[in-house]
Scaffold this motif. Sequence first.
Motif, PDB file in Angstrom:
ATOM      1  N   ALA A  71       0.834  -1.210   0.000  1.00  0.00           N
ATOM      2  CA  ALA A  71       0.000   0.000   0.000  1.00  0.00           C
ATOM      3  C   ALA A  71       0.865   1.256   0.000  1.00  0.00           C
ATOM      4  CB  ALA A  71      -0.925  -0.008   1.212  1.00  0.00           C
ATOM      5  N   GLU A  72       1.903   1.261   0.832  1.00  0.00           N
ATOM      6  CA  GLU A  72       2.795   2.416   0.911  1.00  0.00           C
ATOM      7  C   GLU A  72       3.521   2.639  -0.410  1.00  0.00           C
ATOM      8  OE1 GLU A  72       6.323   4.215   3.790  1.00  0.00           O
ATOM      9  OE2 GLU A  72       5.806   2.090   3.914  1.00  0.00           O
ATOM     10  N   ASN A  73       3.990   1.558  -1.026  1.00  0.00           N
ATOM     11  CA  ASN A  73       4.723   1.675  -2.283  1.00  0.00           C
ATOM     12  C   ASN A  73       3.831   2.159  -3.426  1.00  0.00           C
ATOM     13  OD1 ASN A  73       7.202   0.902  -1.234  1.00  0.00           O
ATOM     14  ND2 ASN A  73       6.837  -1.281  -1.592  1.00  0.00           N
ATOM     15  N   ILE A  74       2.577   1.759  -3.402  1.00  0.00           N
ATOM     16  CA  ILE A  74       1.637   2.225  -4.429  1.00  0.00           C
ATOM     17  C   ILE A  74       1.477   3.736  -4.338  1.00  0.00           C
ATOM     18  CG2 ILE A  74      -0.801   2.222  -5.134  1.00  0.00           C
ATOM     19  CD1 ILE A  74      -0.860  -0.767  -4.320  1.00  0.00           C
ATOM     20  N   ILE A  75       1.261   4.238  -3.139  1.00  0.00           N
ATOM     21  CA  ILE A  75       1.007   5.666  -2.945  1.00  0.00           C
ATOM     22  C   ILE A  75       2.265   6.501  -3.213  1.00  0.00           C
ATOM     23  CG2 ILE A  75       0.245   7.424  -1.299  1.00  0.00           C
ATOM     24  CD1 ILE A  75      -1.944   5.541  -2.373  1.00  0.00           C
ATOM     25  N   LYS A  76       3.441   5.931  -3.040  1.00  0.00           N
ATOM     26  CA  LYS A  76       4.677   6.651  -3.355  1.00  0.00           C
ATOM     27  C   LYS A  76       4.716   7.086  -4.815  1.00  0.00           C
ATOM     28  CE  LYS A  76       7.898   4.783   0.113  1.00  0.00           C
ATOM     29  NZ  LYS A  76       9.052   3.872   0.335  1.00  0.00           N
ATOM     30  N   ASN A  77       4.023   6.338  -5.690  1.00  0.00           N
ATOM     31  CA  ASN A  77       4.016   6.644  -7.121  1.00  0.00           C
ATOM     32  C   ASN A  77       2.990   7.703  -7.509  1.00  0.00           C
ATOM     33  OD1 ASN A  77       5.849   4.543  -8.620  1.00  0.00           O
ATOM     34  ND2 ASN A  77       4.791   3.370  -7.041  1.00  0.00           N
ATOM     35  N   VAL A  78       2.184   8.131  -6.545  1.00  0.00           N
ATOM     36  CA  VAL A  78       1.107   9.081  -6.824  1.00  0.00           C
ATOM     37  C   VAL A  78       1.626  10.499  -6.673  1.00  0.00           C
ATOM     38  CG1 VAL A  78      -1.168   9.893  -6.089  1.00  0.00           C
ATOM     39  CG2 VAL A  78      -0.636   7.433  -6.048  1.00  0.00           C
ATOM     40  N   LYS A  79       1.483  11.310  -7.726  1.00  0.00           N
ATOM     41  CA  LYS A  79       1.938  12.697  -7.637  1.00  0.00           C
ATOM     42  C   LYS A  79       0.957  13.500  -6.784  1.00  0.00           C
ATOM     43  CE  LYS A  79      -0.192  14.543 -11.881  1.00  0.00           C
ATOM     44  NZ  LYS A  79       0.064  15.261 -13.150  1.00  0.00           N
ATOM     45  N   ASP A  80       1.440  14.585  -6.200  1.00  0.00           N
ATOM     46  CA  ASP A  80       0.591  15.425  -5.365  1.00  0.00           C
ATOM     47  C   ASP A  80       0.958  16.890  -5.554  1.00  0.00           C
ATOM     48  OD1 ASP A  80       3.032  15.476  -4.120  1.00  0.00           O
ATOM     49  OD2 ASP A  80       2.306  14.984  -2.117  1.00  0.00           O
ATOM     50  N   GLY A  81       0.299  17.769  -4.816  1.00  0.00           N
ATOM     51  CA  GLY A  81       0.552  19.206  -4.911  1.00  0.00           C
ATOM     52  C   GLY A  81      -0.548  19.961  -4.202  1.00  0.00           C
ATOM     53  N   GLU A  82      -0.235  21.146  -3.746  1.00  0.00           N
ATOM     54  CA  GLU A  82      -1.201  21.940  -2.983  1.00  0.00           C
ATOM     55  C   GLU A  82      -2.467  22.236  -3.785  1.00  0.00           C
ATOM     56  OE1 GLU A  82      -1.099  22.592   0.127  1.00  0.00           O
ATOM     57  OE2 GLU A  82       0.902  21.785   0.477  1.00  0.00           O
ATOM     58  N   ASP A  83      -2.343  22.360  -5.112  1.00  0.00           N
ATOM     59  CA  ASP A  83      -3.492  22.678  -5.955  1.00  0.00           C
ATOM     60  C   ASP A  83      -4.052  21.445  -6.657  1.00  0.00           C
ATOM     61  OD1 ASP A  83      -3.442  25.423  -5.376  1.00  0.00           O
ATOM     62  OD2 ASP A  83      -1.868  25.744  -6.862  1.00  0.00           O
ATOM     63  N   THR A  84      -3.882  20.294  -6.030  1.00  0.00           N
ATOM     64  CA  THR A  84      -4.293  19.026  -6.637  1.00  0.00           C
ATOM     65  C   THR A  84      -5.385  18.350  -5.804  1.00  0.00           C
ATOM     66  OG1 THR A  84      -2.078  18.681  -7.561  1.00  0.00           O
ATOM     67  CG2 THR A  84      -3.483  16.744  -7.377  1.00  0.00           C
TER      68      THR A  84
END
Length: 274
Positions: free
Chosen positions: A37-50
């Motif tokens: 689960a942790e490794n999957i989410i590591k691949n997810v991009k993020d950002g304050e306006d996302t």
Amino acid sequence: MLGPIANKEYVLKYLNIYDTHALKKYGQNFLIDDELAENIIKNVKDGEDTILLEIGPGLGALTYHLVKKNGHKVLVEIDPLMCDHLKHQVQEDDVEIVNMDFLRMNLKKYDKEIVVVGNLPYYITTDIIEKLLRSTNVTQMTLMVQKEAYERLTAPINSKEYSPISIFLEYVGGTKLLTKVSRHSYIPEPHVDSLVFQVNVKKEKQIENENEFFKITKAMFLMRRKTILNNLTSYLKDKQKAETILNELNCSLTARPEQLDLDFYLNLTKKIAL
């Protein structure tokens, strides 16, 4: 958020507390591998306006790691019991929990880019992915699906599984396989293993009217056993016009829908839209 969630003890504990079980009508299987689960989410991009949108969080196996990322989190869960659980477990202020069928959700209400993550039920995998592909503000998808579903989604041209969704995925940039997931990583165990893949949607448009492209391509596969001429004639209600368009595209009138590539369907849409 309390957790971690993705372990056998946690899942069994809360299923017992709620006196429930994995519901087939929602295609529920609960992940019990927290490292995965942790490794999957590591691949997810993020950002304050996302907007980080999770489809079917269930007890929160992926959510536990997702809430640590930057951006406004939206958890879309159809099961009211799972929603109540998440409301008690998730303490973060930047999280919105929505109890509804994702297929009925209006993504246009979000005026920011949407990054999607989810463990998709087998029976509506294609419907969900098509909805995401047709949403102009979705820029990335990280999805867990059954192995059979992934093979169908990415089927090559000239195969019996080649379909509009295969073409649509190629159109937005194709898929990137991230990892395999053993069936033993779930409660209850499904009959097959799963795969996690990612789609990073191309920013540039290859065609002006994407909705027409989706609509026309799907129409050409309505009768798979028929020729492209028969399908196009049915769509246009005009056989002569259908023949003219196919001749202009240098396409055999006896070709089958699964024998034609992305460029053909893009050019076909442009011809019809003239």
